[in-house]
Design an enzyme around this catalytic site. Structure first.
Site, PDB file in Angstrom:
ATOM      1  N   ASP A 283       0.869  -1.180   0.000  1.00  0.00           N
ATOM      2  CA  ASP A 283       0.000   0.000   0.000  1.00  0.00           C
ATOM      3  C   ASP A 283       0.909   1.234   0.000  1.00  0.00           C
ATOM      4  O   ASP A 283       2.133   1.132   0.090  1.00  0.00           O
ATOM      5  CB  ASP A 283      -0.981  -0.024   1.179  1.00  0.00           C
ATOM      6  CG  ASP A 283      -2.211   0.864   0.903  1.00  0.00           C
ATOM      7  OD1 ASP A 283      -2.141   1.711  -0.019  1.00  0.00           O
ATOM      8  OD2 ASP A 283      -3.234   0.738   1.601  1.00  0.00           O
TER       9      ASP A 283
HETATM   10  C1  NOJ Z   1      -3.978   3.992   0.104  1.00  0.00           C
HETATM   11  C2  NOJ Z   1      -5.178   3.091   0.228  1.00  0.00           C
HETATM   12  O1  NOJ Z   1      -5.116   2.385   1.449  1.00  0.00           O
HETATM   13  C3  NOJ Z   1      -5.336   2.099  -0.903  1.00  0.00           C
HETATM   14  O2  NOJ Z   1      -6.595   1.496  -0.796  1.00  0.00           O
HETATM   15  C4  NOJ Z   1      -5.179   2.777  -2.216  1.00  0.00           C
HETATM   16  O3  NOJ Z   1      -5.339   1.833  -3.259  1.00  0.00           O
HETATM   17  C5  NOJ Z   1      -3.817   3.433  -2.283  1.00  0.00           C
HETATM   18  N1  NOJ Z   1      -3.729   4.443  -1.246  1.00  0.00           N
HETATM   19  C6  NOJ Z   1      -3.542   4.079  -3.627  1.00  0.00           C
HETATM   20  O4  NOJ Z   1      -4.286   5.193  -3.805  1.00  0.00           O
END
Ligand code: NOJ
Length: 754
Positions: A283
């Protein structure tokens, strides 16, 4: 020209992509990797965002263009449109040494530009075809906009409505969540990833992200392995079994080790036990964040992630900046770097990018396929079928077309909040407010509008909800003036429709709330409207279950619309005027108050079951144990009556099967759909069984007066669970089987597994 470069690169072949086998892919990738330097291999592991559009994390990547030229980037996210994507792909294809195409991801969460209801809303439809179709539309639009990778589905089981991200998932139940995970993967990926209208799906957030303590986002998680296996892991596994191409690790710890650096999770469980063959992405900066988790410095945490089975590092550049050093110092191996690189190249290969790096970039297709009337229509239909009728007394709904309606509330004539959270590519200005939608059904003069209240009067909260643009507008008038305007309007109308709820950014990522009631400003408005004595229809927009006992009491009718997407106003009006009969059912329980949280239907029994006459039994002094509204609950404009269910036998052996049948009749005055639900309870087993678990459902359409026999099959695999040794087994003994229209109102039978 593009093709030529590519042909030189792949040194083959006139063979079309479809003819490639895994062996061909492997030899192609081996050939390519033989030409790659160590830096170029590490470069493939780097996922960056240039920070265009809505930010989805706290930092953005720097020097993106230069890094692409140098071969330091494997993929990009956070940009779309053919023009922008072409520009980035050109840098890779024309200016980098090996001309390896980039992959392009995005948070395509509930639609692309045509925004569908928030995922928790779509889950309320309990309609897998509809959900698959929504993902298909999203894939069609996003791929036409140059993208080939969706950071979706989010399948985190969520039982704590304080957590704002409940909006992005499918609620509390592993069975329903698993079905939806499969439908979404199918919708995005289709049957052939190399087609120009499919996307690589990415199941997230692996794992257990929805169980963050106290519902505070990014907080710690701790749970037993049996709970993990039985209740939290099934939807991720279902997505893997459905062939999802990528997995995103979560921010939280699992058994004390951050998921992003957790080898048990990413390798032993995901790859060895489940057989996952795709790529794993971190993430947003979750590799770096392991420093804060106390796992070491950037070099140490990057090595930890790679060794755990992480392939691609999102934004943090820990891989890019430290892996070479770690290799020299023998903290990681060449083989580990190669494996991660290979998995990313395989994903690109499957997407058809080596055959044509520009296959998703097509201006004409973008112009023709995005925000089309057909897609808007699909969104409208999905939204209408995602709404849940929570109450309908005094025949308040459906609305009569002839009467005078007072439409009030801060969300009644609003475009800014219709899309809900995580509508990265959605333009709020393209959305339909409720006032506009209702006008289609009413003669002018029969509908009058007053705002009545601000979403909140709390300027601090408003500021936080307005980070991505104005969501909460604080009116210059005093709250009393606004209420009195609405009350005057109500007094001279036949019925009041009050559209209230959260601002869209009051749920979603980093939007946890400790108070999950309706803001005071709106509660006061509803109380004042109630005093007029006019029929009060409440339309509730929210990204999470709210604690609304008083609102449920004073409303004559309450329609839960969630955040319904681009066509919100039209879809809500379709339901209010009875053109669509509501058929949604709650995928997550609604609590009386936040003190009950987490409250969910598949509780473990306690040794001291609730007994009002026994002080020393499990209960609260001030609220019931049960939620205000249970999982699976939802009304219709018609009424469904259930006959006495029948089971085909009292015993079943492991190879056998039983059928459970029940006649459901539409006893009311409207055609309608009912979600018939099947629950099981294992009465005695080696680990304490939940009081009931959903094991099947069917959504059936019944014309008024029509009856239908709904049949479920029970087989032994449905009775399996993970025991203390984490073996997936069934144990002979007695089972209760229950059928009905929600998790509470059920008729029970039993059988024995021999
Ligand atoms: C953080 C989020 O937790 C995740 O769900 C998302 O896909 C990513 N950022 C990218 O934007």
């Amino acid at each position: 020209m593009k093709k030529c470069l590519l042909l030189i690169l792949i040194c083959s072949s006139t063979v079309s992509f479809a003819q490639y086998t895994d062996a061909k892919m492997n030899s192609f990738i081996s050939g390519l990797m033989a030409k790659m330097t160590l830096d170029e291999k590490i470069g493939q592991l780097n996922l960056v965002t240039p920070g265009w559009g809505i930010p989805t994390g706290s930092v953005v990547s720097k020097g993106v263009e230069d890094n692409i030229r140098k071969g330091n980037v494997g993929g990009l996210f956070g940009i779309y449109t053919p023009e922008r994507i072409r520009k980035a792909q050109d840098l890779a294809m024309k200016e980098s040494r090996l001309k390896i195409p980039l992959m392009f991801g995005s948070d395509v969460i509930h639609g692309h530009k045509t925004t569908f209801p928030i995922p928790l809303g779509m889950a309320s439809s309990w309609d897998m075809k509809l959900i698959e179709q929504a993902a298909r539309v999203a894939a069609t639009e996003a791929s036409a906009d140059g993208l080939n990778w969706a950071f979706s589905p989010m399948v985190d089981i969520a039982r704590d409505p304080r957590w704002g991200r409940v909006a992005e998932g499918s609620g509390e139940d592993p069975y329903l969540g698993s079905q939806i995970a499969v439908a979404m993967v199918r919708g995005y990926q289709g049957t052939d990833l190399s087609k120009d209208n499919t996307l690589l799906a990415c199941v997230k957030h692996f794992a257990l992200y929805g169980a963050s303590e106290a519902g505070r986002d990014y907080n710690t998680v701790d749970m037993s392995r049996v709970r993990m296996y039985n209740e939290y892991l099934p939807p991720y596994k279902a997505a893997v079994d459905a062939g999802v191409g990528s997995v995103m690790s979560s921010f939280n710890v699992v058994d004390g080790v951050p998921a992003t650096g957790n080898r048990w999770l990413l390798t032993d469980l995901l790859r060895r036990q489940w057989g996952f063959k795709g790529m794993v992405v971190s993430d947003y900066t979750s590799v770096n964040e392991m420093i804060n988790h106390g796992m070491g410095d950037l070099q140490a945490v990057s090595a930890l992630a790679l060794k755990a089975g992480m392939d691609m590092d999102m934004v943090g550049e820990g891989f890019l900046t430290t892996l070479k050093k770690s290799l020299q110092e023998k903290k990681v191996t060449q083989q580990e770097i190669d494996l991660a690189c290979r998995r990313i190249l395989e994903a690109k290969y499957r997407l058809g990018l080596f055959e044509d790096p520009y296959r998703y970039i097509n201006d004409e297709r973008a112009a023709k396929t995005i925000l089309t009337p057909e897609h808007r229509q699909a969104s409208r239909a999905t939204a209408a079928r995602s709404m849940v009728l929570l109450k309908n007394s005094r025949q308040a709904l459906p609305l009569q077309r002839g009467g005078a309606i007072a439409l009030v509330g801060p969300l009644a004539n609003d475009k800014n909040n219709m899309l809900g959270t995580w509508a990265v590519a959605g333009d709020p200005q393209m959305s339909v407010p409720v006032l506009e939608g209702m006008k289609q059904y009413l003669a002018t003069g029969n509908i009058r509008y007053a705002k009545g209240a601000n979403i909140t009067n709390d300027t601090n909260l408003a500021k936080k909800a307005n980070v991505f643009g104005t969501r909460v507008e604080i009116d210059p008038r005093t709250p009393d003036d606004m209420i009195s305007e609405a009350v005057t309007l109500a007094q001279s109308s036949d019925v009041v429709v009050a559209v209230v709820g959260e601002a869209s950014e009051m749920s979603g990522e980093a939007a946890s709330r400790s108070d999950i009631t309706l803001p005071d400003s709106q509660r006061k408005l509803l109380e004042a409207l109630k005093k007029t004595g006019k029929p009060l229809v409440v339309v509730l927009m929210t990204g999470r279950p709210l604690a609304i006992p008083r609102e449920l009491e004073i409303a004559d009718a309450l329609l839960l619309a969630w955040f319904a997407g681009t066509e919100a106003g039209n879809a809500i009006s379709d339901v209010l005027f009875g053109v669509v009969n509501p058929s949604g059912k709650l995928p997550m329980s609604f609590p009386y108050n936040v003190g009950q949280v987490p409250v969910y239907y598949s509780q473990q029994p306690t040794g001291r079951p609730m007994d009002p006459n026994n002080k020393f039994s499990t209960k609260y002094l001030d609220v019931p144990n049960e939620p205000l509204l249970p999982f699976g609950y939802g009304l219709s404009y018609t009424t469904f009556s259930y006959g006495k269910p029948r089971i085909s036998g009292a015993r079943m052996n492991k190879a056998g099967r039983l059928t459970v049948s029940v006649t459901v009749s539409n006893a009311g005055a409207y055609d309608g759909e009912e979600v018939v639900q099947l629950y099981l309870r294992d009465k005695v087993r080696s680990i304490s069984p939940p009081v009931k678990e959903l094991k099947g459902f069917q959504k059936v359409m019944l014309k008024k007066g029509e009856s239908r026999e709904v049949v479920f099959e029970i087989t032994e695999p449905m009775l399996r669970f993970y025991n203390s040794d984490l073996k997936f087994v069934s144990e002979p003994g007695d089972f209760d089987v229950m059928v009905g229209g929600n998790s509470k109102d059920l008729q029970q039978m039993s059988f024995t597994l021999q």
